[in-house]
Write an enzyme that holds these catalytic residues in place. Sequence first.
Site, PDB file in Angstrom:
ATOM      1  CG  ASP A  67       1.214 -17.037  10.809  1.00  0.00           C
ATOM      2  OD1 ASP A  67       0.375 -16.311  10.229  1.00  0.00           O
ATOM      3  OD2 ASP A  67       0.923 -18.426  11.238  1.00  0.00           O
ATOM      4  CD  GLU A 109      -3.035   0.855   2.298  1.00  0.00           C
ATOM      5  OE1 GLU A 109      -3.201   0.008   2.523  1.00  0.00           O
ATOM      6  OE2 GLU A 109      -3.587   2.061   2.720  1.00  0.00           O
ATOM      7  CE  LYS A 126      -6.309  -2.032   5.198  1.00  0.00           C
ATOM      8  NZ  LYS A 126      -5.375  -0.780   4.325  1.00  0.00           N
ATOM      9  CG  HIS A 158      -3.835   6.980  -0.277  1.00  0.00           C
ATOM     10  ND1 HIS A 158      -3.274   5.901   0.501  1.00  0.00           N
ATOM     11  CD2 HIS A 158      -4.648   6.399  -1.414  1.00  0.00           C
ATOM     12  CE1 HIS A 158      -3.657   4.770  -0.143  1.00  0.00           C
ATOM     13  NE2 HIS A 158      -4.421   4.893  -1.007  1.00  0.00           N
TER      14      HIS A 158
HETATM   15  C1  MEV Z   1      -5.841   2.933   5.171  1.00  0.00           C
HETATM   16  O1  MEV Z   1      -5.151   1.756   4.706  1.00  0.00           O
HETATM   17  C2  MEV Z   1      -5.958   2.733   6.562  1.00  0.00           C
HETATM   18  C3  MEV Z   1      -6.875   4.191   7.296  1.00  0.00           C
HETATM   19  O2  MEV Z   1      -8.013   3.933   6.634  1.00  0.00           O
HETATM   20  C4  MEV Z   1      -6.743   3.841   8.725  1.00  0.00           C
HETATM   21  C5  MEV Z   1      -7.770   4.639   9.516  1.00  0.00           C
HETATM   22  O3  MEV Z   1      -8.776   4.988   8.713  1.00  0.00           O
HETATM   23  O4  MEV Z   1      -7.508   4.987  10.649  1.00  0.00           O
HETATM   24  C6  MEV Z   1      -6.266   5.431   6.647  1.00  0.00           C
END
Ligand code: MEV
Length: 445
Positions: free
Chosen positions: A301, A85, A285, A398
């Site tokens: 792992d 990513e 995430k 991003h």
């Molecule tokens: C993107 O990979 C991760 C985010 O969505 C995490 C978050 O929203 O805290 C930016």
Amino acid sequence: MSVPVSGFSKLSKAQKIEWLTHSFCADPAAATALLDSWQHPDPAVQKIVDGFTENVVANFPLPFSIAPNFLINNKLYAVPMVIEESSVVAAASAAAKFWLDRGGFHTEVVDTVKLGQVHFRWPGAPERLRALFPQLKTALLDSTHDLTANMNQRGGGIRDIELLDFTAQEPRYYQLRASFETCDSMGANFINSVLERFADTLEHFFTELPGLSDTERDVDVVMSILSNYTPDCLVRAWVECPTASFESEIRSRGLDMNADELAERFAAAVRIATIDPYRATTHNKGIFNGIDAVVLATGNDFRAIEACGHTYAARDGQYRGLSRCAVRDSIFHFELEIPLAMGTVGGLTALHPLARLSLELLGRPSARELMQIVAAVGLAQNFAAVRSLVTTGIQQGHMKMHLTNILNHLGATDAESIAAQAHFSGQTVSFSAVRAFLEGERQKG
Ligand code: MEV
């Protein structure tokens, strides 16, 4: 239409590729050339990779990146990260740099207990089983001396065995829950070998113990396997600074808020993740973006780590964000508590050449130290994401990182890429905007 294949695993790699490409690819020669080009040039290295799983036909490259400037407990690390990513490594590096000037990350290992289970059925009375358990436990421990000798010497081994009664939920169902200390190894093979020995011993115990009725001899081991839920293999990481310390950040990003507002909005965003599972999932995430990348880079792992982390996030019955934030007396405190069952010896850690290098880059850490590094990176990643979300939004950073991917996708030349990077430094990046820019450049030229 292709037909099923038998004995695929017995074919040579070339034969596998031939069958695969001729069965499924429009252009078998091109697909074969592609797979051939993703073999390691050193056959000795390729042989190692081919040994990792069955039916390997090529390598699947992911970027191996470095997030420098991680100050963790006053020690500086350059952290290897394997992730595709675009913005993750940039975000981790930016957060590391931010905290470098503010005391860095603080971490502590709470405990390192790992768990395994023997699930079995027994038709006798629960009180009878409870009464027999001390004798059974001695038999279980005695039966594993050959398996545990090495680990005991390293300071680990079996910590305890408990008997749990689940007969209210499932007729005859009991469990042996064993806890382990596996020192620097992840310990999966050690734990599973011990559990399978427990299973044999359990069966022998009930067949051989004098004085049992025929019914009481009828023990049935359903399965024996480690549990990936290790809530007591736990590490804490935290950062702390006066809220005023956000001033420079606000100035450099031209944000329209003061430092206290930024800290308060940040804390509110973290609270929202503890309230709402939909937000919590995305919040976590973001934490795992950092955690998985280091876990993968060090040959650990990541599925086990993720499964455990998500269960831990739901430990009180609702799935919640894993981090906590408090702003008190103008001090901003942000922390992550997470179970991380990791190893720095055994498994892929020594076998995968880049995993080996990752551990060297980290100064050959113990498993405890690696848990702390990984927790700090998870916290850094979460900090970077939430900071962006409550200020500029994430798309700015991003899409800037994603620009390279778009340019590659559109087949931009080096000169076009340089021109696009300059053009988009002050513009919003989108796929269509980049395509329009390249078309304009190409018309000019
Ligand atoms: C993107 O990979 C991760 C985010 O969505 C995490 C978050 O929203 O805290 C930016």
